[in-house]
Structures are given as C-alpha cells and as structure tokens.
Motif scaffolding. Structure first.
Motif, PDB file in Angstrom:
ATOM      1  N   GLU A 517       0.826  -1.211   0.000  1.00 29.67           N
ATOM      2  CA  GLU A 517       0.000   0.000   0.000  1.00 29.67           C
ATOM      3  C   GLU A 517       0.857   1.257   0.000  1.00 29.67           C
ATOM      4  O   GLU A 517       0.494   2.269  -0.588  1.00 29.67           O
ATOM      5  N   ALA A 518       2.020   1.169   0.660  1.00 30.86           N
ATOM      6  CA  ALA A 518       2.900   2.330   0.720  1.00 30.86           C
ATOM      7  C   ALA A 518       3.699   2.496  -0.571  1.00 30.86           C
ATOM      8  O   ALA A 518       4.488   3.427  -0.703  1.00 30.86           O
ATOM      9  N   GLY A 519       3.536   1.578  -1.524  1.00 30.00           N
ATOM     10  CA  GLY A 519       4.282   1.668  -2.774  1.00 30.00           C
ATOM     11  C   GLY A 519       5.737   1.262  -2.591  1.00 30.00           C
ATOM     12  O   GLY A 519       6.612   1.615  -3.385  1.00 30.00           O
ATOM     13  N   ASP A 520       6.004   0.502  -1.550  1.00 32.51           N
ATOM     14  CA  ASP A 520       7.356   0.107  -1.222  1.00 32.51           C
ATOM     15  C   ASP A 520       7.775  -1.156  -1.983  1.00 32.51           C
ATOM     16  O   ASP A 520       8.871  -1.662  -1.807  1.00 32.51           O
ATOM     17  N   ILE A 521       6.874  -1.696  -2.778  1.00 26.18           N
ATOM     18  CA  ILE A 521       7.162  -2.885  -3.586  1.00 26.18           C
ATOM     19  C   ILE A 521       6.687  -2.581  -5.007  1.00 26.18           C
ATOM     20  O   ILE A 521       5.571  -2.095  -5.200  1.00 26.18           O
ATOM     21  N   ASP A 522       7.552  -2.875  -5.995  1.00 20.35           N
ATOM     22  CA  ASP A 522       7.151  -2.690  -7.390  1.00 20.35           C
ATOM     23  C   ASP A 522       6.720  -4.005  -8.020  1.00 20.35           C
ATOM     24  O   ASP A 522       5.805  -4.050  -8.831  1.00 20.35           O
ATOM     25  N   ILE A 523       7.436  -5.073  -7.670  1.00 22.04           N
ATOM     26  CA  ILE A 523       7.164  -6.368  -8.295  1.00 22.04           C
ATOM     27  C   ILE A 523       7.024  -7.426  -7.206  1.00 22.04           C
ATOM     28  O   ILE A 523       7.944  -7.619  -6.404  1.00 22.04           O
ATOM     29  N   VAL A 524       5.883  -8.078  -7.158  1.00 21.79           N
ATOM     30  CA  VAL A 524       5.680  -9.180  -6.231  1.00 21.79           C
ATOM     31  C   VAL A 524       5.877 -10.471  -7.003  1.00 21.79           C
ATOM     32  O   VAL A 524       5.339 -10.614  -8.106  1.00 21.79           O
ATOM     33  N   ILE A 525       6.630 -11.394  -6.443  1.00 20.46           N
ATOM     34  CA  ILE A 525       6.762 -12.711  -7.053  1.00 20.46           C
ATOM     35  C   ILE A 525       6.183 -13.676  -6.038  1.00 20.46           C
ATOM     36  O   ILE A 525       6.695 -13.789  -4.925  1.00 20.46           O
TER      37      ILE A 525
END
Ligand code: ADP
Ligand code: ZN
Length: 714
Positions: A517-525
């Motif tokens: 939610e904080a935009g701290d991740i761009d790509i989740v695997i």
C-alpha cells in the motif's frame, strides 16, 4: 480425550448432574480423560458393562455443555468421513485451558532489565522474544531455547510474570458503524441474505460474483443483520494469511475486530475465544476450517469465503471438507450458509442446478473498475532467453507498467529456487530419503528441502554420486529464481517474494500489505498465497509464469483448478481505477482452459467439464472414496492392500480399482498403496466401506486411511 476410544459407559455419582453435551472428567484405568456426555441411544457403547461394575465420573468441567446441533454435526462428520467420533469431538474441545475454569492465566514478558549474567542463549532468547508475551513454553518456542533458559531469565527479573484476564468479553461489532452505499446488484443480493438471516432457518446460498464485485461487502450486510439480532456469525477463510486484510476490512465496516481463530493463537487467546464463543458473547468469528467445530452458542450465519478453494479439504486426521461440513452445520443449527466465490466449484454449481442451493450473482466489478484483459503468450513462438523464464512480451509489459509507476505481480506456484537439482556429470538427482519426491533447492537458506515431509539438507559442494565438484545444476524455476531474474532485468525495482516461507504469520501478511500500500514494492513474485483476497488498486499487471503447471498429473479437477487459480490471480489486476492486464505464459494456448480464460467464456468451459464428469460418473454425478494403505514395511502394506482388494464386496454400481503404488509411493518413510472406490451417487459408500473394512484385520504397523470425496490423488 483419546481419539481412538469408542463410547464408554459411566455412572453419574450421587449429587452430580450431567446432561447430554456436558464436558466431564472420566477415569480410564489409572488415568483421567476428558469426555463428552452423549445420548446413550445415539451412541451405544462398544462393551456392555454390568451396572455394578460401572465407574463413577470424576467431575463436570466448568464449561458450557455442547449443544445438540453440534453433537449432531459431530455424529454426521464421523459417519460421513468414516472417522472415530472421538477424533471429531476432539476438534471442538480445541482449548484444554478453556475447560478448566479460572479467570486468569500467568503469562511472561521481557522487562527490559538486563540479566545479571548474560549468556549467548539468554541473549538470543531476549532478542527473539522482543515484546512478545506468552506462556514459558510459548516464549521458549519463539526464542528457540529450552524452557529452562526462560525460567532462568524469570529468576534474574529480565522476564516477569503477569496475570492476564482471560474471560474478558470481546468488543461488540456495531452493524451501523460504516454502512456502505451498495450498487443495485449488491443491494438485491444483500437484501436476500439479510432476509435469510432474519428467517432463522437453514438455507444454502451461492454468492457468485467476479473478483472485486463486492461479495465481501454483500455478506457483511448479512453479518450486520445477525449482529443486530444478537446471533453469532462464522466466516471461514481458506488461508490464515488472509485473516489480516479481513480484520482490517471488518474493523472499517463494524468498528472493531472480529474474533480470530487460527493455529497461530497463544493459549490465552485460544481460551478466551473458545469461552466467549461457547457463551455466545463473541458475535463474529473469522477463522480457518478448524473454526467450524467450535461450540457456538447461538449461530445465525455461516459464510465460506473463496468457497472453491481446495485448502478447505483437510488431508490429515479426519479427512473432512470444510465447505461441505459448513453446509451441514447450517442444517443442524438452522441458519443460512453463504458460499462466496468468483469461480464456484463444479460441485457447488451442480447444487444450484438441481435447485438445492439458491444463487446470487454479481456480474460486474464495483465502481469504475473493469475486469482485466487476459492474453496468452505462446512460449513456443516467444521463448524466453536461455536460462530465463520471463518471455519477451511479458518483459515489455513489465517495462511499461514500471514506467507508469504501477505494480506487477508474477505468479508461479512453486516455492524455492528450483524444483530439481541434478549432477551435470553423472545425472544424479537429489531425492528425499523419506519420500518419492525431488528435493527443492531453497537458495535463501542454502538448503535442499522436501516439500512433503520437511526434510532439509545442506546443498553439497560435490555430487554425492560421482564426487565431481561444481557439477550441480538447478532445473526449472521456483519463485526465488524468478526473483533473481527480476533483479537482473530491473535492478532498480523493489521486489518481494511472497510464499509460505516469507509470510508465515498474520503479522508478516500485515507487513506485506502495508509495504504494498505504501508503494514500497514494485514487483511481487508469489505463489498461490497472493492469488486471493488482496486488494491493491495500483497493481495493474499480472504475469503467470507457467500457466500449464497445474495441468499435469491427470487429476480429476486439474483443468478446473487451473481455471480457478488463474481467474483468482487475474482478479488481483486492475481492482482500482487503472485498468489491469494479465499475461499467461503457456505451451498450449489452444487448450480449452486457456481459451476459456482468454475469451472469458467460463460458461462453456464449465459446461464441457461438467459433461465430462457426467460421462465418467465422476463427482458430483458419482462418488469416489480413496483407500490409502501405508506402512514402513512395504510388504505388509502391500499385503493389506491386496487383502482389501480381494475382499471387496461385489455390488451393482460400484467398482474397486487397485491396489496400485500411490504416485507418492513413499511419504515420510511410509510405503503407500492406493485403492479407489467408484460408485454411483445413490449408493451408501460409507456403509459399504464400514462393513467391508470392519471385517478385516491388519498388522498394527499398517495404517489404512479412507478419504471420502478425495481431492488429492497422490
Ligand atoms: P470481492 O469480495 O467480490 O472480491 P470486495 O468486496 O473485496 O469484492 O470489493 C472490492 C473493492 O470494492 C473493495 O475495496 C471494496 O471495499 C470496494 N467496494 C465494493 N462494493 C462497495 C460499495 N458498495 N461501496 C464502497 N466500496 C465498495
Ligand atoms: Zn520427504
């Protein structure tokens, strides 16, 4: 309570009163056991004992008696799944401390005062305990030290004891806290469910709505109606990782958290939940399938969310399917049961088709959100580069998504780095010593692990077979390997791997949600753990690394599962205002299931699958029961399996196949043989199996497990 014991007769001593459902202490030999008083006519005891030889009950425990509906559910479950009644009953008595009375429990926590003498173990314990609180045993487990280390820290005052009240009531959810404005479709569906709750009668419902259509909002209105009527609701979720986002949403709607029930609870939390549930004070419980057997005093609604999920099927101990048992509980408790799903199982659709379940549909996403576009990437036409797994069209789509500062989810249902490790020189493959399974490399922890039994070993430098060094190669991808590829292709993107290895607790799930939610991740695997429940509006691209993965194995439900899983993971894309895209990497873009996903024509796919099941007499048109015979002694297991096959009754409309070595021919050191019973719908397979297996004897070291309505065919 001993799961293997049958019903026993006792005398009620003078001055003691018990009723059916009372939880009592009974003597057995030199020991004392917990038991439940049952109506003798419903559960005759195995051995007739003369009146003069009956032993007295020791006492009645200070807990509310189990109600008649729950007793009927226990009987039904034991009968249907061919399990000992005591094994089922034990699931309801899931907190021993809840049965003991007492209003406080002693827990421990760190004081911040350093111990007079610091040792490495004490240091480790204090570091791992942090601000955790719990029993000495619980802290010792969390800190991975012995109980003695914790006790030593209590003596030096680095850890203190505190009395915790365990019978304090839970906050009451407020049905009027934040009432949503429903769309017209949502409103109609909600009204139907509210009316069902108010009718206080059994009624099974299928709430069939695409991902993001607001199914949760709709069944929340039914929960609100139950709260307003002072009745309890139970919401079953397939995965405890989903609990955290659910708690947040529930709190936003009702002003406080519901009661959570899962395996991660401390003993004091378990006890408090059990008691408040049994006393009717806890109004809304959310939990994993085990919450189904809790002693609700006053149940007014059951919701099974993501009802198509196969994790509702318990594969150990009592082999029950929580979705089906939930419907039976609703029948006995006289309350509605709502099965919510974007991709209802064929079994559930069939119940609607024959008029047993009512259906509510939510055909579109809520608000401005649209369903995502799904496209296939033909891996034969667009192969990834050598040693890579992400095909060029998906690479381009990820580039575009990152450029727009939106989030990407790459889905691969395989934990670890590589599913198979072999020696380039001699071809040696690393197999689990206890199971017929390859060892999976986990590079983050530098180990090879068996996903069936948990056996781990270090990755050797040299091949154990030919002793060649640096000759081992990883074959195929797991999520960790995709993460490496992502790091190489997009070094500036922030990536996160989400599997049961990284998200093992509700707190870890909460942290993940927060970072997304904080935009701290761009790509989740991620594995299937990320396919459900989450709502991330800025996630606009989903890439399925291997859409064909679930199709091998020849399982009855393989195509259906693939369809469910890919629809679910696709459902994570474009849930907000920005449109979503989904790419399926596949070698078989023409396969019926891929075509159904791409064209969105679920109905034709389901129709074809259903017809195939009808032709084969497979569920829901016929019945299966699996018999799995296992033993550390292969010959003994085989002999028992053969004698089961030899004594199979000849009954019109029933076939017995096997025995054959199970696909997982060895599991946890036990050799396994399978038989499959296939019968027409109307046949009482359980009765046949009881007579048939009941007449046989086998050696104590052989285990015979019956799986009625099996989902696993390994
Ligand atoms: P589903 O359970 O069908 O996947 P959700 O209930 O999660 O769908 O709804 C998807 C999103 O839309 C959630 O963020 C939810 O809060 C929002 N939403 C759905 N219906 C409404 C509504 N009537 N008012 C406000 N928000 C809604
Ligand atoms: Zn193993």
């Amino acid at each position: 309570m001993n799961a293997a014991l049958g019903p026993l007769d006792y005398r009620v001593p003078h001055g003691m009163t018990v009723a059916p459902g009372s939880i009592v202490v009974a003597p057995l030999g030199p020991r004392q056991l917990t038991g439940i008083v049952w109506e003798p006519e419903r559960l005759p005891s195995d051995a007739e004992v003369g009146d003069n030889r009956l032993r007295n009950l020791v006492g009645v425990l200070p807990a509310p008696p189990l109600g008649a509906p729950l007793r009927r559910l226990i009987e039904w479950t034991a009968n249907y799944y061919l399990a000992p009644t005591a094994a089922v009953a034990r699931m309801t008595l899931a907190s021993t401390s809840a049965l003991e009375g007492g209003r406080t429990i002693t827990e421990y926590r760190a004081t911040g005062i350093p111990p007079a003498r610091m040792t490495p173990q004490r240091e480790q314990a204090l570091a791992r305990i942090g601000d955790r609180q719990g029993l000495i045993r619980e802290l010792a487990i969390a800190a991975e030290v012995s109980d003695g280390v914790i006790r030593g820290l209590v003596k030096t005052r680095a850890i203190e004891a505190i009395e915790v009240a365990i019978d304090s009531p839970f906050a009451l959810p407020d049905p009027g806290h934040a009432v949503p404005t429903l769309s017209a479709d949502q409103h109609d569906a909600a009204q139907a469910l509210v009316a069902a709750v108010e009718a206080r009668d059994f009624e099974p419902w299928l709430l069939d709505g695409v991902t993001g259509s607001g199914k949760t909002e709709v069944y929340f209105e039914a929960v609100a109606a139950a709260i307003a009527a002072g009745r309890q609701s139970l919401v079953l979720l397939p995965e405890i990782a989903l609990t955290e986002p659910f708690l947040k949403r529930f709190t936003a709607r009702f002003g406080c958290e519901p009661v959570a029930w899962h395996s991660g609870l401390r003993q004091s939390q378990r006890r408090r939940a059990w008691r408040q549930i049994a006393e009717g004070q806890a109004l809304v419980t959310v939990g994993a399938r085990s919450a189904l057997f809790l002693p609700y005093a006053n149940l007014g609604l059951i919701v099974v969310d993501e009802a198509h999920e196969t994790s509702f099927k318990q594969e150990e101990g009592v082999h029950y399917h929580a979705r089906d048992v939930a419907v039976m509980r609703g029948l006995f408790e006289k309350c509605p049961v709502v099965l919510a799903s974007a991709t209802p199982a064929i079994e559930t659709r069939h119940q609607v088709a024959i008029g047993r379940y009512k259906e509510l549909k939510l055909p579109g996403r809520y608000g401005a959100a649209e369903m995502p576009e799904i496209a296939a990437i033909d891996l034969i036409e667009h192969p990834p580069e050598r040693g890579r797994w992400i095909a060029p069209p998906l690479v381009t789509a990820i580039d575009e998504t990152l450029a727009r500062q939106e989030q990407v989810l790459l889905f691969l249902n395989r934990r670890g780095y590589a599913p198979l490790t072999l020696c380039r020189t001699c071809g040696h493959r690393f197999q689990c010593p206890n199971c017929t399974a390859w060892m999976v490399e986990h590079r983050l922890i530098h180990r090879l692990a068996c996903h069936h039994c948990g056996h781990v070993e270090p990755v050797p430098r040299a091949c154990p077979e030919c002793s060649n060094e640096d000759s081992l190669v990883a074959c195929g991808p797991g999520v960790e390997r995709i993460a490496d590829e992502v790091a190489a292709l997009w070094p500036d993107a922030k990536a996160a791997v989400v599997t049961s290895d990284t998200i093992w607790s509700p707190a870890k799930a909460a942290e993940f949600v927060h970072r997304m939610e904080a935009g701290d991740i761009d790509i989740v695997i991620g594995t299937q753990l990320v396919t459900k429940g989450y709502h991330f509006p800025n996630l606009t691209l989903v890439g399925v690394i291997d859409a064909d993965l679930g199709l091998d194995g020849g399982d009855l439900r393989a195509a259906e599962h693939t369809f469910h899983q890919i629809m679910q993971v696709s459902g994570r894309a474009g849930r907000g205002e920005k449109p979503g895209r989904v790419f399926l990497q596949t070698h078989a873009p023409g396969a019926a299931v891929m075509q159904a996903l791409i064209t969105g024509d679920a109905e034709s796919f389901y129709a074809a699958e259903t017809e195939a099941r009808r032709d084969a007499g497979a569920p829901p048109f016929g019945r299966y029961a699996a018999i799995v015979v296992s033993s550390e002694d292969k010959d003994a297991a085989h002999a028992t399996a053969l004698s089961i096959a030899r004594t199979a009754p000849r009954i019109e409309g029933m076939q017995v196949y096997g025995p054959a070595p199970a696909p997982l021919a060895m599991l946890r050191g036990r050799h396994r043989f399978r038989l499959l019973v296939h019968a027409r719908r109307a046949l009482d397979v359980q009765d046949v199996l009881r007579d048939w297996l009941g007449a046989l004897d086998w050696k104590p070291k052989v285990r015979v497990a019956v799986d009625v309505d099996p989902y696993s065919f390994v």
